[in-house]
Scaffold this motif. Structure first.
Motif, PDB file in Angstrom:
ATOM      1  N   LEU A 268       0.832  -1.210   0.000  1.00  5.39           N
ATOM      2  CA  LEU A 268       0.000   0.000   0.000  1.00  5.39           C
ATOM      3  C   LEU A 268       0.863   1.255   0.000  1.00  5.39           C
ATOM      4  N   HIS A 269       2.171   1.075   0.136  1.00 13.47           N
ATOM      5  CA  HIS A 269       3.077   2.241   0.187  1.00 13.47           C
ATOM      6  C   HIS A 269       4.067   2.080  -0.966  1.00 13.47           C
ATOM      7  N   GLY A 270       5.341   1.914  -0.674  1.00 17.45           N
ATOM      8  CA  GLY A 270       6.347   1.870  -1.747  1.00 17.45           C
ATOM      9  C   GLY A 270       6.258   0.627  -2.617  1.00 17.45           C
ATOM     10  N   GLY A 271       5.678  -0.434  -2.061  1.00 21.48           N
ATOM     11  CA  GLY A 271       5.565  -1.666  -2.838  1.00 21.48           C
ATOM     12  C   GLY A 271       4.534  -1.557  -3.960  1.00 21.48           C
ATOM     13  N   HIS A 295     -13.922  -6.065 -11.982  1.00 18.85           N
ATOM     14  CA  HIS A 295     -13.488  -6.806 -10.782  1.00 18.85           C
ATOM     15  C   HIS A 295     -13.153  -5.849  -9.646  1.00 18.85           C
ATOM     16  N   VAL A 296     -12.455  -4.754  -9.996  1.00 18.40           N
ATOM     17  CA  VAL A 296     -12.074  -3.781  -8.970  1.00 18.40           C
ATOM     18  C   VAL A 296     -13.333  -3.193  -8.331  1.00 18.40           C
ATOM     19  N   LYS A 297     -14.295  -2.832  -9.187  1.00 19.46           N
ATOM     20  CA  LYS A 297     -15.523  -2.212  -8.669  1.00 19.46           C
ATOM     21  C   LYS A 297     -16.340  -3.190  -7.837  1.00 19.46           C
ATOM     22  N   VAL A 303      -9.577  -7.085  -4.879  1.00 14.39           N
ATOM     23  CA  VAL A 303      -8.628  -6.499  -5.818  1.00 14.39           C
ATOM     24  C   VAL A 303      -8.787  -4.971  -5.901  1.00 14.39           C
ATOM     25  N   ARG A 304      -7.664  -4.271  -5.904  1.00 15.61           N
ATOM     26  CA  ARG A 304      -7.646  -2.803  -6.023  1.00 15.61           C
ATOM     27  C   ARG A 304      -6.904  -2.420  -7.281  1.00 15.61           C
ATOM     28  N   LEU A 305      -7.163  -1.246  -7.749  1.00 19.65           N
ATOM     29  CA  LEU A 305      -6.417  -0.743  -8.901  1.00 19.65           C
ATOM     30  C   LEU A 305      -5.120  -0.158  -8.351  1.00 19.65           C
ATOM     31  N   MET A 306      -4.046  -0.929  -8.472  1.00 17.51           N
ATOM     32  CA  MET A 306      -2.782  -0.503  -7.883  1.00 17.51           C
ATOM     33  C   MET A 306      -2.238   0.715  -8.645  1.00 17.51           C
ATOM     34  N   GLY A 309      -5.225   6.122  -6.315  1.00 15.56           N
ATOM     35  CA  GLY A 309      -5.710   6.500  -4.996  1.00 15.56           C
ATOM     36  C   GLY A 309      -4.571   6.975  -4.109  1.00 15.56           C
ATOM     37  N   HIS A 310      -4.926   7.809  -3.164  1.00 18.17           N
ATOM     38  CA  HIS A 310      -3.927   8.336  -2.231  1.00 18.17           C
ATOM     39  C   HIS A 310      -4.642   8.907  -1.025  1.00 18.17           C
ATOM     40  N   ARG A 311      -4.045   8.748   0.141  1.00 21.27           N
ATOM     41  CA  ARG A 311      -4.666   9.295   1.351  1.00 21.27           C
ATOM     42  C   ARG A 311      -4.792  10.812   1.281  1.00 21.27           C
ATOM     43  N   PRO A 318       0.514  15.184  -8.881  1.00 19.69           N
ATOM     44  CA  PRO A 318       1.341  15.902  -9.869  1.00 19.69           C
ATOM     45  C   PRO A 318       2.534  15.062 -10.321  1.00 19.69           C
ATOM     46  N   ARG A 319       2.981  14.162  -9.442  1.00 15.46           N
ATOM     47  CA  ARG A 319       4.129  13.314  -9.773  1.00 15.46           C
ATOM     48  C   ARG A 319       3.768  12.318 -10.867  1.00 15.46           C
ATOM     49  N   ALA A 320       2.483  11.911 -10.906  1.00  7.96           N
ATOM     50  CA  ALA A 320       2.058  10.946 -11.928  1.00  7.96           C
ATOM     51  C   ALA A 320       2.120  11.582 -13.312  1.00  7.96           C
ATOM     52  N   ASP A 356     -17.771   6.341 -12.606  1.00  6.53           N
ATOM     53  CA  ASP A 356     -18.330   6.899 -11.375  1.00  6.53           C
ATOM     54  C   ASP A 356     -17.650   6.379 -10.112  1.00  6.53           C
ATOM     55  N   TYR A 357     -17.309   5.072 -10.111  1.00  6.36           N
ATOM     56  CA  TYR A 357     -16.690   4.482  -8.918  1.00  6.36           C
ATOM     57  C   TYR A 357     -15.443   5.281  -8.539  1.00  6.36           C
ATOM     58  N   PHE A 358     -14.579   5.539  -9.519  1.00  7.33           N
ATOM     59  CA  PHE A 358     -13.306   6.221  -9.256  1.00  7.33           C
ATOM     60  C   PHE A 358     -13.503   7.722  -9.073  1.00  7.33           C
ATOM     61  N   ASN A 366      -1.454   7.666  -8.982  1.00  2.71           N
ATOM     62  CA  ASN A 366      -0.430   8.238  -8.108  1.00  2.71           C
ATOM     63  C   ASN A 366       0.951   8.008  -8.730  1.00  2.71           C
ATOM     64  N   VAL A 367       1.995   8.417  -8.030  1.00  2.00           N
ATOM     65  CA  VAL A 367       3.354   8.386  -8.590  1.00  2.00           C
ATOM     66  C   VAL A 367       3.778   6.990  -9.060  1.00  2.00           C
ATOM     67  N   ASP A 368       3.228   5.968  -8.395  1.00  5.11           N
ATOM     68  CA  ASP A 368       3.674   4.610  -8.708  1.00  5.11           C
ATOM     69  C   ASP A 368       3.043   4.041  -9.960  1.00  5.11           C
TER      70      ASP A 368
END
Ligand code: CMC
Length: 433
Positions: A268-271, A295-297, A303-306, A309-311, A318-320, A356-358, A366-368
């Motif tokens: 959920l962080h650097g991985g 599946h994500v929805k 399963v999440r869309l890796m 999302g970000h806290r 902006p990094r993305a 709509d979900y997202f 996000n950056v990753d």
């Protein structure tokens, strides 16, 4: 931190006296209510698991406006730093507070370089690991082990010791990360070279062999440098808070950075960059995207869309955007414009930004999201992705650690809890239980 005339008043419906609390203002961003006196005056605690509304410290290093999708290091927007400066300048900025001029930059690089080679004995430490050990496991251990090698700079109350350990850890990380890689593939370690830039030196240590020297490509070096700049700091995220908490007890900086690396490792962080690439590979082709999004929805198997999302960011990270630009540059340079995973990534992004979900949950890349594709195009194996993140973030961690130690208000971090276990009871003799 500026005290304001504003007061926050907390009232209780159980008849406890109300409390008036001071409110502080930062340069920008939300005000913070100082609740430190709450327990002593009212025997009440604040409940905030996951630190959703807790400012754990005062800091002058990094600012994020999550709603607007803004990131600044020491006041400079990331978009400007990414195009107008290099990683060494950003390291100087984070560690010393200002961007360097040419003379300061040269002096800083010279100073840093003297620390880039690790103690020769570290080689034997590496040899204790299985060759298939995850590089992050190796990094947690070898960075922690630095404290056993450099006793002379471990006095955290001495400013000179703090500075030299900060420089050592920043300069040493590329060497250790490349050693972890070389060890995993059974090739000899490559020593750092002073005449190369930070990023060129790292790529050479990763990919040179005794038979063939790595050919430096400026576009790829610049791409790595950008990855480093974009990941250099991100205020009080999980790993940085871990470094600060570990350091709050007076622990030595190498041990604190090892703790930060352990925290960064999680998916959920650097991985997440490693998990994102695995997800893109699993999806494989553009036509499978709608099914995967479904599946994500539906949360099939959780399963999440890796890479989404970000806290803090409730807008495009902006990094993305900068990473997507680098992704284009690198793939063009390498003649991989039609890279299938990049196509899948772009398709998912298009889909999700229109769904709509997202949209309702404000989930953006996000950056990753793109950094895994860039890294794999640079030849970095997936298992090393988080190691590169750790290498970039080290300067942020150590800058935050230094800031904490020199903050007169800093105390050992000791959160409390809301206890919901058994009330007091007596231990029965074992035969009666
Ligand atoms: N895919 C699908 N749904 C998601 C995602 C995602 N990536 N992220 C959040 N959600 C949903 C979540 O299910 C929840 O929905 P509901 O309210 O209906 O239950 C809602 O959005 C809020 O999610 P949350 O888990 O409460 O949000 P959080 O702030 O606790 O988590 C996060 C932030 C980054 C851990 C999360 O967005 C996530 O797991 N993302 C994927 C992993 C990832 O890319 N991490 C890298 C973060 S950036 C680099 C770094 O800082 O390390």
């Amino acid at each position: 931190m500026k005290k304001t005339d504003i007061k926050a008043t907390i009232t209780f419906s159980d008849g406890s006296p109300s409390v008036e609390l001071p409110v502080y203002k930062g340069t920008v961003g939300p005000d913070a209510i100082d609740i430190r006196s709450l327990y002593n005056t009212n025997q009440k605690l604040c409940f905030d698991p996951g630190f959703m509304a807790t400012a754990s410290c005062e800091s002058t290093i990094t600012y994020i406006d999550g709603e607007r999708g803004e990131l600044m290091y020491r006041g400079y927007p990331i978009e400007q730093l990414a195009v107008k400066s290099d990683f060494m300048e950003v390291c100087h900025l984070l560690l010393r507070g200002e961007l360097p001029n040419t003379v300061e930059k040269d002096a800083f690089i010279k100073e840093l370089r003297q620390y880039s080679m690790v103690h020769e004995q570290m080689q034997f430490f590496f040899r204790g690991f299985r060759r298939d050990a995850h590089p992050m496991a190796v990094l947690v251990a070898t960075v922690g082990a630095l404290s056993a090698f450099y006793h002379d700079s471990r006095d955290v109350s001495d400013e000179e010791h703090r500075e030299s350990s900060a420089l050592r850890i920043v300069a040493t990380m590329p060497t250790l990360v490349s050693m972890a890689y070389k060890y995993s593939i059974g090739q000899p370690f490559v020593y750092p070279r002073h005449e190369l830039s930070y990023s060129a030196n790292f790529l050479r240590m990763m990919f040179s062999t005794p038979m063939e020297d790595y050919k430096i490509n400026d576009v790829l070096v610049r791409a790595l440098d950008r990855i480093m700049i974009l990941h250099a700091d991100h205020e009080q995220n999980a790993s940085t808070s871990t470094v600060r908490i570990a350091g709050s007890s007076g622990a030595n900086p190498f041990a604190c950075i090892a703790a930060g690396i352990a925290s960064l490792w999680g998916p959920l962080h650097g991985g997440a960059n490693e998990a994102t690439l695995a997800m893109l590979q699993e999806i494989g082709t553009v036509d499978k995207v709608p099914e995967f999004i479904q599946h994500v929805k539906n949360r099939t198997g959780g399963v999440r869309l890796m890479g989404f999302g970000h806290r803090v960011y409730k807008n495009y990270d902006p990094r993305a955007t900068l990473m997507r630009e680098t992704c284009h540059e690198v793939l063009n340079e390498l003649g991989l414009k039609d890279h299938p995973l990049f196509k899948v990534a772009l398709e998912i992004e298009k889909y999700a930004l229109d769904d709509d979900y997202f949209v309702a949950r404000k989930l953006y890349p996000n950056v990753d999201y793109y950094s895994g594709i860039v890294q794999s195009a640079l030849g970095i194996p997936t298992a090393m992705f988080t190691g590169l993140f750790a290498m970039a973030r080290t300067v942020g961690w150590i800058s935050q650690w230094k800031e904490m130690i020199s903050d007169p208000e800093h105390r050992i971090a000791r959160p409390r809890q809301l206890y919901t276990g058994a009330a007091r009871r007596d231990v029965k003799p074992i035969g009666d239980r």
